[in-house]
Every structure is written in C-alpha cells, then in structure tokens.
Design a protein around this motif. Structure first.
Motif, PDB file in Angstrom:
ATOM      1  N   CYS A  71       0.870  -1.176   0.000  1.00 46.69           N
ATOM      2  CA  CYS A  71       0.000   0.000   0.000  1.00 46.69           C
ATOM      3  C   CYS A  71       0.906   1.225   0.000  1.00 46.69           C
ATOM      4  CB  CYS A  71      -0.925   0.008   1.216  1.00 46.69           C
ATOM      5  SG  CYS A  71      -2.122   1.368   1.186  1.00 46.69           S
ATOM      6  N   TRP A 105      -8.841   9.185   6.575  1.00 46.10           N
ATOM      7  CA  TRP A 105      -8.683   8.718   5.204  1.00 46.10           C
ATOM      8  C   TRP A 105      -7.238   8.915   4.759  1.00 46.10           C
ATOM      9  CZ3 TRP A 105     -12.677   6.508   2.364  1.00 46.10           C
ATOM     10  CH2 TRP A 105     -13.937   6.575   2.960  1.00 46.10           C
ATOM     11  N   ARG A 161      -8.986   7.405  -2.085  1.00 46.73           N
ATOM     12  CA  ARG A 161      -8.720   7.419  -0.647  1.00 46.73           C
ATOM     13  C   ARG A 161      -9.265   6.141  -0.027  1.00 46.73           C
ATOM     14  NH1 ARG A 161     -10.639  12.786  -1.646  1.00 46.73           N
ATOM     15  NH2 ARG A 161      -8.770  14.055  -1.959  1.00 46.73           N
ATOM     16  N   ILE A 162      -8.567   5.683   1.009  1.00 45.50           N
ATOM     17  CA  ILE A 162      -9.019   4.479   1.700  1.00 45.50           C
ATOM     18  C   ILE A 162      -9.211   4.767   3.185  1.00 45.50           C
ATOM     19  CG2 ILE A 162      -7.908   2.926   0.052  1.00 45.50           C
ATOM     20  CD1 ILE A 162      -5.729   2.449   2.219  1.00 45.50           C
ATOM     21  N   ILE A 180     -11.607  -2.647   3.978  1.00 48.63           N
ATOM     22  CA  ILE A 180     -11.174  -1.293   3.627  1.00 48.63           C
ATOM     23  C   ILE A 180     -12.296  -0.602   2.859  1.00 48.63           C
ATOM     24  CG2 ILE A 180      -9.593   0.067   2.198  1.00 48.63           C
ATOM     25  CD1 ILE A 180      -7.403  -1.885   2.805  1.00 48.63           C
ATOM     26  N   GLU A 181     -12.605   0.606   3.285  1.00 51.81           N
ATOM     27  CA  GLU A 181     -13.588   1.417   2.568  1.00 51.81           C
ATOM     28  C   GLU A 181     -12.855   2.295   1.554  1.00 51.81           C
ATOM     29  OE1 GLU A 181     -17.144   4.694   3.438  1.00 51.81           O
ATOM     30  OE2 GLU A 181     -16.015   3.800   5.100  1.00 51.81           O
ATOM     31  N   PHE A 182     -13.370   2.328   0.342  1.00 55.33           N
ATOM     32  CA  PHE A 182     -12.784   3.139  -0.726  1.00 55.33           C
ATOM     33  C   PHE A 182     -13.667   4.347  -1.012  1.00 55.33           C
ATOM     34  CE2 PHE A 182     -10.430  -0.687  -1.398  1.00 55.33           C
ATOM     35  CZ  PHE A 182      -9.289  -0.348  -2.114  1.00 55.33           C
ATOM     36  N   THR A 202     -17.085  -0.706   0.154  1.00 56.63           N
ATOM     37  CA  THR A 202     -16.218  -1.383   1.121  1.00 56.63           C
ATOM     38  C   THR A 202     -15.933  -2.796   0.643  1.00 56.63           C
ATOM     39  OG1 THR A 202     -17.145  -0.103   2.956  1.00 56.63           O
ATOM     40  CG2 THR A 202     -15.986  -2.139   3.520  1.00 56.63           C
TER      41      THR A 202
END
Length: 211
Positions: A71, A105, A161-162, A180-182, A202
């Motif tokens: 990441c 974020w 953004r994550i 993980i939410e995008f 997510t």
C-alpha cells in the motif's frame, strides 16, 4: 412643401437595438444552460458506468485476497506503518482530501492484494496456498489513470482514498485490516461542464488469514 420621408429616429433605433441584444442574450443563455444540462447528464452517465466497473473489479480482487501485499502513498510504502506513527499521522485527511487532525482517510497511489489463482491448491503439510498472484491497483494522479494489473480501467480518476476498518486502533496498521472502505472520485470536463462523481464502497477480505 415637401413631406418628410418616413423613418426611424435615433432614439427608436437605440431602443430597438437594445431589445434585440437583450433577446439574443436571453436566448444564448438558455441555449448554453440547456447544453450544459445535457452535457452534465451525458458525462455523469459515463462516469457512473465507469464507476460501476471500478467498484466491481476492485471488489472482486479484494474479496479473493488473503493478504495486502503493498500500500503506497506516492512512492512511500505505508502498509506496515502503525497508525500512530508520524508517517501515517502526517498523511491523514478527511473525505474531501483536506489535512485534518481527526482525518481517517489516506490518499493512495497503489494498493496490491495477494490472492490465489483459480487452479491453486492447499499444501496439507504447511496449510498454505501453493499458487498465488499479486494484483496491483495503481493510480497515476497526473494522468488520472487507474489500472488493475496491466489493464487500464479509467483515465478519469481525480483521487483515491481508503479508510481501513481498524484505523482507530493506533497500534495496528493497514496490513492487519479485515476490510477497507474506498472513496474514489471520477471527474471529467467538457465545454461548459465539469462533473465530479464519487464512488463509495467497502471490500471485505473473505480469505484473509488462510495462508
């Protein structure tokens, strides 16, 4: 005595010209507004279709993954950085991308998942997957280009953004997140239109911890 020839006075011509200019201005404004509405709708429809493709492909890659391989924020690897480290704290933003003390974020340029291939098998002696692949999701901010593996998915990406689900655990890191939410923003400008279209979804790592 010679009669005056009929005609317009200077004042009448000025008034007529002013009326014509006003009418043309109103008509032009209505035409521009109509074109903008149509253009906005057309662009939004295009971005919506691309957004659905992006969501499906990233979700598929994430749900098949059993670990986060990498990441990056820019060129900086942040996967193993603790959330309470200065490296991460200096990168936290709100959902609009503004640096914030309570931001949760992180802007990313790449996130890679490790998953099993379709013909993978489990090694009974070590309980590990014997045939794996790394799926990189890469974002080039300058070109607005999003790629998954070697396939270009979109060239209209404004930001990625994550929000890892464990970000409130300051001693944890992205690698330990179970989901993980995008938040991805697509944008496109054309003529009088400049449309932004956000995508929020997510992904949950169903296979995480199976290695």
């Amino acid at each position: 005595m010679e009669k005056k020839k009929p005609g317009f006075t200077l004042i009448e011509m000025i008034i007529a010209l002013a009326l014509i200019v006003t009418i043309l201005g109103i008509a032009g404004s209505m035409l521009i507004t109509g074109n903008k509405v149509f253009s906005d709708s057309d662009i939004r429809s295009t971005l919506q279709i691309e957004g659905q493709v992006i969501q499906e492909k990233i979700s598929d890659a994430g749900m098949q993954a059993f670990s986060i391989e990498s990441c990056k924020h820019g060129s900086l690897e942040i996967k193993d950085q603790k959330y309470n480290s200065n490296v991460i704290l200096s990168k936290l933003v709100n959902i609009n991308g503004e640096l914030s003390e309570d931001g949760q974020w992180i802007d990313v340029s790449q996130i890679s998942f490790k998953s099993s291939r379709n013909n993978s098998e489990y090694d009974g002696s070590t309980d590990t997957i014997t045939n794996t692949e790394t799926i990189p999701i890469s974002y080039d901010k300058d070109l607005k280009k999003l790629s998954i593996s070697s396939e270009i998915i979109s060239e209209k990406v404004e930001s990625i953004r994550i929000h890892p689900e464990n970000i409130n655990d300051e001693n944890s890191n992205i690698d330990e997140a179970n989901s993980i939410e995008f938040h991805i923003v697509l944008s496109k400008a054309r003529a009088f239109s400049n449309v932004r279209y956000p995508i929020d979804f997510t992904i949950k790592f169903r296979n995480k911890g199976t290695t």
